[in-house]
Design a protein around this motif. Structure first.
Motif, PDB file in Angstrom:
ATOM      1  N   GLY A  85      24.893  44.256 -23.949  1.00 24.66           N
ATOM      2  CA  GLY A  85      23.590  44.026 -23.313  1.00 24.66           C
ATOM      3  C   GLY A  85      22.383  44.366 -24.172  1.00 24.66           C
ATOM      4  O   GLY A  85      21.325  43.746 -24.042  1.00 24.66           O
ATOM      5  N   GLY A  86      22.545  45.381 -25.047  1.00 28.26           N
ATOM      6  CA  GLY A  86      21.447  45.750 -25.947  1.00 28.26           C
ATOM      7  C   GLY A  86      20.206  46.238 -25.219  1.00 28.26           C
ATOM      8  O   GLY A  86      20.252  46.666 -24.061  1.00 28.26           O
ATOM      9  N   ALA A  89      19.288  44.729 -21.791  1.00 26.31           N
ATOM     10  CA  ALA A  89      19.937  45.317 -20.613  1.00 26.31           C
ATOM     11  C   ALA A  89      19.273  46.640 -20.249  1.00 26.31           C
ATOM     12  O   ALA A  89      18.994  46.906 -19.067  1.00 26.31           O
ATOM     13  CB  ALA A  89      21.428  45.522 -20.872  1.00 26.31           C
ATOM     14  N   ARG A  90      19.002  47.451 -21.266  1.00 31.26           N
ATOM     15  CA  ARG A  90      18.396  48.763 -20.969  1.00 31.26           C
ATOM     16  C   ARG A  90      17.039  48.586 -20.284  1.00 31.26           C
ATOM     17  O   ARG A  90      16.707  49.304 -19.343  1.00 31.26           O
ATOM     18  CB  ARG A  90      18.281  49.603 -22.244  1.00 31.26           C
ATOM     19  N   ASP A 107      24.394  48.630 -12.516  1.00 30.16           N
ATOM     20  CA  ASP A 107      25.475  48.046 -13.319  1.00 30.16           C
ATOM     21  C   ASP A 107      25.523  46.529 -13.157  1.00 30.16           C
ATOM     22  O   ASP A 107      25.777  45.799 -14.117  1.00 30.16           O
ATOM     23  CB  ASP A 107      26.828  48.661 -12.932  1.00 30.16           C
ATOM     24  N   GLY A 110      22.998  45.183 -15.355  1.00 29.18           N
ATOM     25  CA  GLY A 110      23.495  45.238 -16.741  1.00 29.18           C
ATOM     26  C   GLY A 110      24.495  44.123 -17.019  1.00 29.18           C
ATOM     27  O   GLY A 110      24.414  43.436 -18.046  1.00 29.18           O
ATOM     28  N   ILE A 111      25.425  43.916 -16.093  1.00 31.09           N
ATOM     29  CA  ILE A 111      26.446  42.874 -16.276  1.00 31.09           C
ATOM     30  C   ILE A 111      25.774  41.501 -16.398  1.00 31.09           C
ATOM     31  O   ILE A 111      26.118  40.687 -17.257  1.00 31.09           O
ATOM     32  CB  ILE A 111      27.467  42.891 -15.111  1.00 31.09           C
ATOM     33  N   THR A 114      24.384  41.128 -19.845  1.00 30.11           N
ATOM     34  CA  THR A 114      25.421  40.882 -20.870  1.00 30.11           C
ATOM     35  C   THR A 114      25.905  39.434 -20.794  1.00 30.11           C
ATOM     36  O   THR A 114      26.175  38.811 -21.819  1.00 30.11           O
ATOM     37  CB  THR A 114      26.641  41.830 -20.719  1.00 30.11           C
ATOM     38  N   GLY A 153      29.985  41.476 -19.425  1.00 21.25           N
ATOM     39  CA  GLY A 153      30.648  42.540 -18.672  1.00 21.25           C
ATOM     40  C   GLY A 153      31.457  41.990 -17.511  1.00 21.25           C
ATOM     41  O   GLY A 153      31.348  40.816 -17.159  1.00 21.25           O
ATOM     42  N   LEU A 154      32.274  42.885 -16.918  1.00 22.77           N
ATOM     43  CA  LEU A 154      33.135  42.454 -15.807  1.00 22.77           C
ATOM     44  C   LEU A 154      33.025  43.322 -14.566  1.00 22.77           C
ATOM     45  O   LEU A 154      32.956  42.806 -13.454  1.00 22.77           O
ATOM     46  CB  LEU A 154      34.605  42.439 -16.250  1.00 22.77           C
ATOM     47  N   LEU A 155      33.041  44.637 -14.761  1.00 26.01           N
ATOM     48  CA  LEU A 155      33.168  45.549 -13.608  1.00 26.01           C
ATOM     49  C   LEU A 155      32.081  46.612 -13.624  1.00 26.01           C
ATOM     50  O   LEU A 155      31.867  47.233 -14.669  1.00 26.01           O
ATOM     51  CB  LEU A 155      34.460  46.364 -13.735  1.00 26.01           C
ATOM     52  N   PRO A 156      31.441  46.891 -12.470  1.00 25.88           N
ATOM     53  CA  PRO A 156      30.500  48.016 -12.436  1.00 25.88           C
ATOM     54  C   PRO A 156      31.191  49.296 -12.911  1.00 25.88           C
ATOM     55  O   PRO A 156      32.389  49.492 -12.667  1.00 25.88           O
ATOM     56  CB  PRO A 156      30.107  48.112 -10.960  1.00 25.88           C
ATOM     57  N   SER A 157      30.440  50.117 -13.607  1.00 22.56           N
ATOM     58  CA  SER A 157      30.881  51.402 -14.185  1.00 22.56           C
ATOM     59  C   SER A 157      31.632  51.241 -15.507  1.00 22.56           C
ATOM     60  O   SER A 157      32.004  52.228 -16.122  1.00 22.56           O
ATOM     61  CB  SER A 157      31.680  52.276 -13.217  1.00 22.56           C
ATOM     62  N   PHE A 158      31.860  50.010 -15.921  1.00 20.88           N
ATOM     63  CA  PHE A 158      32.497  49.739 -17.214  1.00 20.88           C
ATOM     64  C   PHE A 158      31.423  49.482 -18.269  1.00 20.88           C
ATOM     65  O   PHE A 158      30.227  49.481 -17.973  1.00 20.88           O
ATOM     66  CB  PHE A 158      33.360  48.483 -17.055  1.00 20.88           C
ATOM     67  N   THR A 160      30.977  46.835 -22.024  1.00 18.16           N
ATOM     68  CA  THR A 160      31.621  45.688 -22.680  1.00 18.16           C
ATOM     69  C   THR A 160      32.650  46.150 -23.721  1.00 18.16           C
ATOM     70  O   THR A 160      33.564  45.397 -24.043  1.00 18.16           O
ATOM     71  CB  THR A 160      30.573  44.751 -23.302  1.00 18.16           C
ATOM     72  N   VAL A 163      35.704  46.441 -21.683  1.00 23.81           N
ATOM     73  CA  VAL A 163      36.159  45.079 -21.348  1.00 23.81           C
ATOM     74  C   VAL A 163      36.923  44.483 -22.541  1.00 23.81           C
ATOM     75  O   VAL A 163      38.005  43.903 -22.385  1.00 23.81           O
ATOM     76  CB  VAL A 163      34.943  44.174 -20.980  1.00 23.81           C
TER      77      VAL A 163
END
Ligand code: UTP
Length: 271
Positions: A85-86, A89-90, A107, A110-111, A114, A153-158, A160, A163
């Motif tokens: 996300g870089g 994302a932040r 999240d 963020g996903i 990404t 990304g795929l899942l909250p709390s993860f 990349t 992943v």
């Protein structure tokens, strides 16, 4: 035409667009691997968001990276890319936080970023699967079609990185490469500590102990996160952390020549 008929027509159109066979419309397709599932030449790359997504997307940098990938595919390697996300994302996550989003919602933000970054990356590659993938197992299908699967990304709390480790695990990839903006793993953040120790080789356990030490100090974080490390450890996935700005070094590593980067594996000796 009622709503259902409209939906049926739409679904038929989508089916037409979904490629069923490897498409050989690019100039290098005759050299491209016929069986992209040859795991000995299959490489999963986590493309750090810090490389190409600082503020606005660095289209020139992305194009150079994509041409390295295109070139390596001509030599028979196949790739799965996972884009981070870089700064974008932040920025979005901090806006969400300021406006009251909870952690799950942050999240999700963020996903989404990404995936947006991954979509831009998809456009730069000669033979990417046309849409950003959202489930690990879709990677196999895209590879069997001779395409490069691209994920965000795929899942909250993860993250990349985690992943990319999961995808490497699922596909039995030969190596997981983490392209970032430092040239490997250090004992501490090398930008803040000039005496930080650089590791050419690391075992999974040593990596995890370094991570625990870094996490115990405020403001420090390691180049890989814990879920990523636990996945590469449990499946003994050889992982290389290297500078994604140095594409010649990256290409040398892929083709088996000398390179600068940290190799994380079960064979690593104490340094
Ligand atoms: P990144 O993978 O880029 O996170 O995803 P990061 O490690 O914080 O970024 P760098 O490497 O330091 O630049 C960006 C954010 O998207 C969410 C998380 O909030 C993450 O911080 N995310 C990403 C998920 O929740 N799940 C995912 O699978 C991926």
């Amino acid at each position: 035409m009622d709503m259902f008929e409209m939906f049926e027509d739409y679904a038929k159109e989508q089916e037409k667009e979904e490629p069923k066979e490897p498409v050989s419309n690019s100039s290098y397709s005759s050299y491209a691997p016929q069986n992209s599932m040859d795991s000995s030449k299959l490489i999963v790359i986590s493309v750090g968001g810090s490389l190409f997504f600082k503020g606005k997307p660095d289209s020139a940098g992305i194009a150079k990276f994509a041409s390295s990938i295109n070139e390596l595919r001509q030599r028979g390697y196949s790739f799965v890319l996972v884009c981070g996300g870089g700064e974008t994302a932040r920025n979005y996550v901090s806006a969400g936080k300021a406006l009251g989003a909870n952690n799950f919602e942050l999240d999700e933000i963020g996903i989404n970023v990404t995936r947006l970054n991954a979509q831009v990356l998809t456009n730069s590659l000669d033979n990417a699967y046309p849409s950003v993938l959202t489930e690990v197992k879709q990677a196999k299908k895209a590879l069997l079609q001779g395409k490069i699967p691209v994920f965000g990304g795929l899942l909250p709390s993860f993250t990349t990185d985690a992943v990319s480790a999961l995808i490497a695990e699922y596909l039995n990839a030969s190596v997981l490469v983490n392209l970032t903006n430092v040239d490997g793993v250090y004992s501490m953040d090398p930008k803040e500590h000039s005496h930080a120790k650089y590791f050419n080789n690391l075992s999974y356990d040593k990596l995890i102990s370094l991570m625990k030490l870094a996490e115990s100090k405020p403001g420090q974080h390691m180049v890989l996160d814990l879920p990523c490390c636990l996945i590469i450890k449990r499946s003994k996935i050889k992982t290389i952390v290297m500078d994604g700005n140095d594409l010649e070094n990256f290409k040398s590593m892929i083709i088996g020549m000398d390179f600068k980067g940290t190799i994380i594996s079960s064979e690593a000796k104490e340094e």
